[in-house]
Scaffold this motif. Sequence first.
Motif, short mmCIF file in Angstrom:
data_model
loop_
_atom_site.label_atom_id
_atom_site.label_comp_id
_atom_site.label_asym_id
_atom_site.label_seq_id
_atom_site.Cartn_x
_atom_site.Cartn_y
_atom_site.Cartn_z
N PRO A 80 -16.28 35.83 147.80
CA PRO A 80 -17.52 36.37 147.25
C PRO A 80 -17.91 37.73 147.85
O PRO A 80 -18.56 38.52 147.19
CB PRO A 80 -18.56 35.30 147.56
N GLU A 81 -17.49 38.01 149.07
CA GLU A 81 -17.86 39.28 149.71
C GLU A 81 -17.15 40.48 149.06
O GLU A 81 -17.57 41.62 149.24
CB GLU A 81 -17.58 39.25 151.22
N ARG A 92 -22.75 40.69 140.27
CA ARG A 92 -21.76 39.82 139.63
C ARG A 92 -22.07 39.66 138.15
O ARG A 92 -21.28 39.10 137.40
CB ARG A 92 -21.75 38.45 140.30
N ASP A 134 -13.60 40.36 140.64
CA ASP A 134 -14.26 39.05 140.63
C ASP A 134 -14.10 38.34 141.98
O ASP A 134 -13.67 38.94 142.96
CB ASP A 134 -13.76 38.20 139.45
N GLU A 135 -14.47 37.05 142.03
CA GLU A 135 -14.52 36.32 143.31
C GLU A 135 -13.17 35.76 143.77
O GLU A 135 -13.13 35.04 144.76
CB GLU A 135 -15.53 35.18 143.21
N ARG A 136 -12.07 36.10 143.12
CA ARG A 136 -10.77 35.50 143.48
C ARG A 136 -10.36 35.73 144.93
O ARG A 136 -9.61 34.94 145.47
CB ARG A 136 -9.67 35.96 142.53
N CYS A 187 -16.58 40.54 145.66
CA CYS A 187 -16.96 40.52 144.25
C CYS A 187 -18.02 41.59 143.98
O CYS A 187 -18.99 41.71 144.73
CB CYS A 187 -17.50 39.14 143.88
#
Length: 169
Positions: free
Chosen positions: A112-113, A135, A107-109, A115
Amino acid sequence: GAEEEEEADEGASGSGAGAEAEEGAAASPLPPPSSSGTSSEEAASPQASSPRSEALGVSLLVSRCADERISDTISGVYRPVSSNHGRLAYARETGPGTNDVMIYYWDERDGPELCGWWFGPSVGGEKVWAYHPSRTAQTPPGTDWNVPHDGPIDPLFSVSVLKPTRPHV
């Protein structure tokens, strides 16, 4: 076990890489994502009889790709073994001379690159072979994977549901 891997990857800076395609394989495109609200604990429970728990038995066929070295590493049959960041994680069936390979969602934790869906030797590891930026896909996307992970989309590469070969009763 699977829970240890899932806990260990929670803090990892996950990045990953894609899959490869094989021509002539008896497989079909992945089914659409389920909108079931079943939790991962329910899905893992043997008593659960939801669409999500039935999906746990679905194996994936990963085809070869344009890069022969990566093809030899990641092509094959994958079975669901655990979950990561709310989605199933798959391990390649291994045999003599094969390496451990996982397909997992991150995920985006960590930004975003990072994810999306990844192919790597372990969930959340630094080494990866293929990447898909979706996503929204609840299962590994069928096409449009970047192989290698930092390269262009490989049109030869695909991930599909392996049709079970059950005897007729």
